[in-house]
Design a protein around this motif. Structure first.
Motif, PDB file in Angstrom:
ATOM      1  N   ASP A 297       0.769  -1.058  -0.046  1.00 50.83           N
ATOM      2  CA  ASP A 297      -0.006   0.041  -0.055  1.00 50.83           C
ATOM      3  C   ASP A 297       0.857   1.245  -0.112  1.00 50.83           C
ATOM      4  O   ASP A 297       0.478   2.478  -0.232  1.00 50.83           O
ATOM      5  CB  ASP A 297      -1.176   0.068   1.237  1.00 50.83           C
ATOM      6  CG  ASP A 297      -0.272  -0.066   2.353  1.00 50.83           C
ATOM      7  OD1 ASP A 297       0.906  -0.120   2.552  1.00 50.83           O
ATOM      8  OD2 ASP A 297      -0.800   0.037   3.661  1.00 50.83           O
ATOM      9  N   GLU A 315       2.337  -1.598 -13.826  1.00 52.71           N
ATOM     10  CA  GLU A 315       1.267  -2.445 -13.561  1.00 52.71           C
ATOM     11  C   GLU A 315       1.515  -3.509 -12.437  1.00 52.71           C
ATOM     12  O   GLU A 315       0.694  -4.024 -12.002  1.00 52.71           O
ATOM     13  CB  GLU A 315       0.850  -3.232 -15.027  1.00 52.71           C
ATOM     14  CG  GLU A 315      -0.361  -4.210 -15.049  1.00 52.71           C
ATOM     15  CD  GLU A 315      -0.151  -5.680 -14.595  1.00 52.71           C
ATOM     16  OE1 GLU A 315      -0.919  -6.133 -14.345  1.00 52.71           O
ATOM     17  OE2 GLU A 315       1.002  -5.997 -14.355  1.00 52.71           O
ATOM     18  N   ARG A 318      -0.411  -3.448  -7.722  1.00 52.54           N
ATOM     19  CA  ARG A 318      -1.973  -3.683  -7.984  1.00 52.54           C
ATOM     20  C   ARG A 318      -2.769  -3.443  -6.673  1.00 52.54           C
ATOM     21  O   ARG A 318      -3.941  -3.519  -6.972  1.00 52.54           O
ATOM     22  CB  ARG A 318      -2.017  -5.235  -8.479  1.00 52.54           C
ATOM     23  CG  ARG A 318      -1.146  -5.315  -9.855  1.00 52.54           C
ATOM     24  CD  ARG A 318      -0.979  -6.867  -9.977  1.00 52.54           C
ATOM     25  NE  ARG A 318      -0.290  -7.057 -11.080  1.00 52.54           N
ATOM     26  CZ  ARG A 318       0.543  -8.086 -11.148  1.00 52.54           C
ATOM     27  NH1 ARG A 318       0.721  -9.139 -10.472  1.00 52.54           N
ATOM     28  NH2 ARG A 318       1.381  -8.105 -12.466  1.00 52.54           N
ATOM     29  N   ASN A 319      -2.324  -2.807  -5.748  1.00 53.15           N
ATOM     30  CA  ASN A 319      -3.054  -2.552  -4.750  1.00 53.15           C
ATOM     31  C   ASN A 319      -3.857  -1.246  -4.994  1.00 53.15           C
ATOM     32  O   ASN A 319      -2.950   0.016  -5.449  1.00 53.15           O
ATOM     33  CB  ASN A 319      -2.335  -2.088  -3.365  1.00 53.15           C
ATOM     34  CG  ASN A 319      -3.086  -1.702  -1.990  1.00 53.15           C
ATOM     35  OD1 ASN A 319      -3.904  -0.966  -2.195  1.00 53.15           O
ATOM     36  ND2 ASN A 319      -2.760  -2.221  -1.094  1.00 53.15           N
ATOM     37  N   PRO A 320      -5.022  -0.983  -5.298  1.00 48.28           N
ATOM     38  CA  PRO A 320      -5.571   0.181  -5.752  1.00 48.28           C
ATOM     39  C   PRO A 320      -5.465   1.407  -4.878  1.00 48.28           C
ATOM     40  O   PRO A 320      -5.494   2.759  -5.198  1.00 48.28           O
ATOM     41  CB  PRO A 320      -7.167  -0.313  -5.540  1.00 48.28           C
ATOM     42  CG  PRO A 320      -7.289  -1.035  -4.605  1.00 48.28           C
ATOM     43  CD  PRO A 320      -5.965  -1.976  -4.678  1.00 48.28           C
ATOM     44  N   ASP A 321      -4.868   1.297  -3.727  1.00 42.38           N
ATOM     45  CA  ASP A 321      -4.637   2.419  -2.626  1.00 42.38           C
ATOM     46  C   ASP A 321      -3.206   2.617  -2.581  1.00 42.38           C
ATOM     47  O   ASP A 321      -3.026   3.515  -1.688  1.00 42.38           O
ATOM     48  CB  ASP A 321      -5.277   2.308  -1.384  1.00 42.38           C
ATOM     49  CG  ASP A 321      -6.915   2.030  -1.483  1.00 42.38           C
ATOM     50  OD1 ASP A 321      -7.554   2.774  -2.307  1.00 42.38           O
ATOM     51  OD2 ASP A 321      -7.342   1.446  -0.842  1.00 42.38           O
ATOM     52  N   LYS A 641      -5.238  -1.964 -16.147  1.00 44.10           N
ATOM     53  CA  LYS A 641      -4.694  -1.764 -14.652  1.00 44.10           C
ATOM     54  C   LYS A 641      -3.682  -1.347 -14.370  1.00 44.10           C
ATOM     55  O   LYS A 641      -3.256  -1.029 -13.193  1.00 44.10           O
ATOM     56  CB  LYS A 641      -4.739  -3.584 -14.523  1.00 44.10           C
ATOM     57  CG  LYS A 641      -5.698  -4.469 -14.492  1.00 44.10           C
ATOM     58  CD  LYS A 641      -5.185  -6.096 -14.648  1.00 44.10           C
ATOM     59  CE  LYS A 641      -6.174  -6.893 -14.802  1.00 44.10           C
ATOM     60  NZ  LYS A 641      -5.818  -8.216 -14.786  1.00 44.10           N
ATOM     61  N   ARG A 643      -0.988   1.941 -14.041  1.00 43.80           N
ATOM     62  CA  ARG A 643      -1.051   3.213 -13.548  1.00 43.80           C
ATOM     63  C   ARG A 643      -0.743   4.106 -14.369  1.00 43.80           C
ATOM     64  O   ARG A 643       0.028   4.010 -15.249  1.00 43.80           O
ATOM     65  CB  ARG A 643      -0.281   3.569 -12.242  1.00 43.80           C
ATOM     66  CG  ARG A 643      -0.684   2.414 -11.113  1.00 43.80           C
ATOM     67  CD  ARG A 643       0.298   2.679  -9.857  1.00 43.80           C
ATOM     68  NE  ARG A 643      -0.480   3.980  -9.266  1.00 43.80           N
ATOM     69  CZ  ARG A 643      -1.282   4.061  -8.404  1.00 43.80           C
ATOM     70  NH1 ARG A 643      -2.018   2.904  -8.159  1.00 43.80           N
ATOM     71  NH2 ARG A 643      -1.774   5.071  -7.901  1.00 43.80           N
TER      72      ARG A 643
END
Length: 645
Positions: A297, A315, A318-321, A641, A643
Motif C-alpha cells: 500500500d 502495472e 496492484r493495490n488500488p490504494d 490495470k 497506473r
C-alpha cells in the motif's frame, strides 16, 4: 596575477591532474587516467601533451572508442562515481563511436568525460579528412551528435574558452543528481594553440560531495505516509550504492520488519542473505519481490528512476490504494509515479526518517512470518531454476515459445546441453564470493537479477539503464582497472560478444585478468522470445544459415568457436558443452594469471521466465496470427490495470 604559457592540450592535462573529490572526509584524485585511440585531429595536439608530461594520468590505449568509453564508465561505477578515466578521440568516426557510450552513461547517471577532437576552428583547410559538411549550417560537426545524449556539451573554439568549459565539466561530473556524460569538443587547430593561462586555473580543486538533507516538510510528509501504511515496500536503486546507504537501508528494513527489493543498479549494495531482501523487482524481478509489490500500500523508492523494468510498466503495483514516496537527489526523478518527494541524500535522509519512526513507534502490519514465507517459496523456486538440467526427449524449457525442434536443432549443430539458468547457478557456485560480475544485455540480466545472490558489497556491475550490447567485456576491463585485486567476470551473450569485443586486447596489454563467459545460444535469445511470444515468426534473431529454398535464415545453426577467438587474442580458452565441463573450466580459470574465455554452449529457451510481471511493448493491432491477436488483446487488458500519470 601570474600566468603560464601553454597549449590548450597541455592545459587540459595540467587541469585534469589537479581535480580531487572529497566525500565523508575522504579525499582522492578524481581523474586517474585517459583512454585514447590516437588519430587524425588529436595525436599532435592533446596527444603531444600527454606524451610530454601526463602527470599522474595513466594513458590507456583503447581499441574501439565505444569500448574504451564503456570501460571508463564501468571504472567510474566500480568506484561509486568518485574516480574516473577520461576519453579522447579523433574527429569524425572516432568521435561518433563514443556517442553510444555517452548515451549509456547519461541514462545511468555515471560520470564520463569525453574529449572528441573537432574540425578546424578557422575553417581554412575545410573540408578536412573525416569532416561532415552541412550546406545549411557550417558550424555543425560530428560532435553535435553528442548534444542529446550528454549532461553538458561544449566546444572550445578559442583557447580562452577552455577555462569555463572545464570548470563547468567538473560541476556536472560531480553533481550527484545530474551527472552523466560530458562532451568537450576540441578543434584540432585549437589544441595546439597557446595562451597565457592564469596560474590559479591550475590550482588544486577539491569538489566536495555533500550529503543534502531534504526539506523538513518533505521528510514530515514521507513519515506521515509510512505511519499510515500497513504493508510498505522499499526499493533500493543505484542511489543507494552511490550514497553508500546499503547498510542503512538494510538495517532500517530489518529493524522495522519492512521488506525491500533491489533494482539492477542497486544490487550488491545490501546483502542478499538479509531476511528482508526480496531481490530484484519488476519485469526481471523475483517471485518474492513481485508478490510484495502487488500487495504493497506504500512503495518507497530510494535512489531509483522507476523505469519500466522496475515498475513492471506501472502495472505491478496492484493495490488500488498504493501511494509512493521517493528519496532521490534529483528533483526530476523524485517527482515520478506522482510520489511524495524527499529530495536529498539517501543515507542521511533514511537515518532521519528512522529516528522519526522510532519516536512515533511505527509498526507495519505484516504478519510475523509473512515475509519469511514469501522468501521460502521463492528460494525453493530459485534453487529449482538454478538446477534445471537437460534430460533428453522429455525436456521442457521454461520459455513458452520453445519448440522441440529448436532444442534438437541446436544440439545437432552446436552440441551444447547446458541450460542458461543452470549455467548462471554454476558460475555463482564456483567463483569467489568477492568476485565482480559484469553484464548488460540479452536474457542474462534477467537471470542474474532473479537468480544471483551476493553478500559482498559492489560485486555486481550491471548496465541496464540502456541495456547496451557490447558493454560487458569493456565493462569487465573497467572494473578490473578499478579493483585489480578482485577477480572479474564478464557474462556475455554470443550476440553481444560479436558486437564488441575489442577491449580484450587492452586487457591483455594492461595485464588486467578478466574471465569472459560467453553464453552461446546461437541467437539474440531474449528478443527471439519476445518475437515468438507475440506471434511473430522467428526472423533474423537466431544465428542460422540462409536457406536458399525458403529464402529465410532458418537453416542450420552457425557454430562459432569463441574459445579460439579468445585464444587468438592471447587468452586461455575453454569450450564447455555440459554442466560438468563448465564447472571444470571455471575451476581451472581461477588458477590462471592471464585472461580467460569460456565458450559455454547454452540451450536456447532455457533462461528464467517472468514472475507476476508484464512488459508494455508495442504490439500489432491487426494481424493474421492468432497469437498476435491474443497478445494485443492481453495488452489492452493489462493497460486497464496499469497506473497512468
Amino acid at each position: 596575477m601570474n600566468r603560464v604559457k601553454m597549449t590548450v592540450g597541455q592545459a587540459i592535462v595540467k587541469f585534469l591532474n589537479n581535480q580531487y573529490i572529497e566525500f565523508d572526509g575522504v579525499e582522492n584524485q578524481f581523474i586517474d587516467g585517459i583512454f585514447t585511440i590516437f588519430g587524425h585531429g588529436m595525436v599532435a595536439g592533446l596527444g603531444q601533451a600527454l606524451e610530454e608530461d601526463p602527470g599522474h594520468l595513466r594513458v590507456y590505449q583503447g581499441r574501439n572508442e565505444q569500448g574504451m568509453a564503456h570501460a571508463a564508465m564501468s571504472y567510474a561505477k566500480q568506484n561509486n562515481r568518485r574516480r574516473i578515466i577520461a576519453c579522447t578521440s579523433s574527429i569524425g568516426p572516432g568521435a561518433a563511436n563514443m556517442v553510444t557510450a555517452a548515451l549509456t552513461a547519461s541514462i545511468n547517471n555515471i560520470p564520463l568525460l569525453l574529449f572528441p577532437s573537432d574540425t578546424f576552428s578557422t575553417r581554412q583547410p575545410d573540408p578536412v579528412l573525416q569532416q561532415i559538411e552541412q550546406p545549411y549550417n557550417l558550424s555543425i560537426t560530428t560532435n553535435d551528435c553528442f548534444k542529446p545524449v550528454t549532461r553538458y556539451w561544449d566546444r572550445v573554439a578559442r583557447p580562452e574558452h577552455l577555462m569555463t568549459a572545464l570548470i563547468n565539466a567538473m560541476r556536472v561530473l560531480t553533481d550527484v543528481s545530474n551527472t552523466g556524460a560530458v562532451c568537450i569538443g576540441i578543434p584540432q587547430d585549437v589544441q595546439g594553440e597557446s595562451f597565457d593561462f592564469p596560474e590559479y586555473f591550475f590550482k588544486k580543486r577539491v569538489h566536495h560531495i555533500a550529503r543534502r538533507k531534504a526539506d523538513d516538510r518533505e521528510i514530515e510528509n514521507a513519515v506521515d505516509l509510512i505511519m499510515v501504511s500497513k504493508k510498505p515496500l522499499f526499493i533500493g536503486g543505484g542511489g543507494v550504492r552511490y550514497s553508500e546507504a546499503g547498510e542503512t537501508l538494510q538495517s532500517f528494513c530489518e529493524e522495522f520488519g519492512i521488506p525491500y527489493a533491489e533494482t539492477q543498479a542497486g544490487k550488491s549494495s545490501t546483502k542478499s542473505s538479509s531476511p528482508m531482501n526480496l531481490g530484484g523487482v519488476g519485469i526481471t524481478g523475483t517471485l518474492a519481490a513481485n508478490t510484495a509489490a502487488e500487495m504493497a500500500d506504500l512503495v518507497v523508492g530510494v535512489g531509483t528512476r522507476f523505469n519500466d523494468f522496475v515498475t513492471g510498466s506501472k502495472e505491478i503495483f496492484r493495490n488500488p490504494d498504493v501511494r509512493f514516496v521517493t528519496i532521490n537527489t534529483s528533483e526530476f526523478h523524485a517527482e515520478k509515479m506522482d510520489a511524495e518527494r524527499v529530495v536529498g541524500d539517501a543515507k542521511l535522509n533514511l537515518e532521519i526518517i528512522v529516528k522519526e519512526l522510532h519516536s512515533k513507534k511505527y509498526k507495519p502490519a505484516y504478519k510475523e512470518d509473512e515475509i519469511a514465507k514469501i522468501q521460502s517459496v521463492w528460494e525453493k523456486e530459485r534453487q529449482s531454476v538454478c538446477n534445471v538440467v537437460y534430460t533428453g526427449k522429455d525436456f521442457v524449457p521454461c520459455v513458452p515459445s520453445w519448440t522441440p525442434e529448436i532444442i534438437n536443432d541446436y544440439i545437432r549443430d552446436i552440441g551444447g546441453t547446458i541450460t542458461e539458468s543452470n549455467g548462471v547457478g554454476i558460475v555463482r557456485d564456483v567463483i569467489d564470493d568477492d568476485a565482480i560480475v559484469v553484464a548488460a544485455a540479452g536474457s542474462l540480466p534477467a537471470d542474474l537479477e532473479r537468480l544471483w545472490t551476493t553478500d559482498v558489497k559492489d560485486s555486481y556491475n550491471m548496465e541496464y539503464g540502456a541495456s547496451c550490447m557490447g558493454y560487458e567485456i569493456a565493462g569487465a576491463l573497467g572494473s578490473k582497472l578499478a579493483e585489480p585485486d578482485r577477480e572479474v567476470y564478464a557474462l556475455v551473450g554470443d550476440g553481444s560478444f560479436l558486437m564488441l569485443n575489442s577491449e580484450i586486447t587492452t586487457a591483455v596489454q594492461e595485464n588486467a585478468k578478466i574471465t569472459i563467459i560467453v553464453f552461446d545460444n546461437a541467437a539474440f535469445g531474449c528478443i527471439n522470445n519476445l518475437q515468438m511470444g507475440n506471434g511473430i515468426g522467428s526472423m533474423c534473431t537466431e544465428f542460422r544459415y540462409r536457406n536458399e529454398k525458403s529464402g529465410r535464415t532458418d537453416g542450420n545453426y552457425i557454430y562459432v568457436d569463441f574459445a579460439k577467438v579468445g585464444e587468438g587474442y592471447g587468452l586461455k580458452g575453454y569450450v564447455a558443452k555440459t554442466p560438468e565441463e563448465l564447472r571444470a573450466a571455471l575451476e581451472d580459470s581461477k588458477k590462471q594469471t592471464r585472461s580467460c574465455i569460456i565458450d559455454a554452449k547454452v540451450l536456447p529457451k532455457t533462461m528464467a521466465e517472468g514472475y507476476k510481471s508484464w512488459w508494455h511493448i508495442g504490439v500489432a493491432s491487426v494481424s493474421k496470427s492468432e497469437v498476435t491477436q491474443a497478445s494485443y488483446k492481453s495488452r489492452l487488458e493489462r493497460l486497464k490495470k496499469a497506473r497512468i500519470y
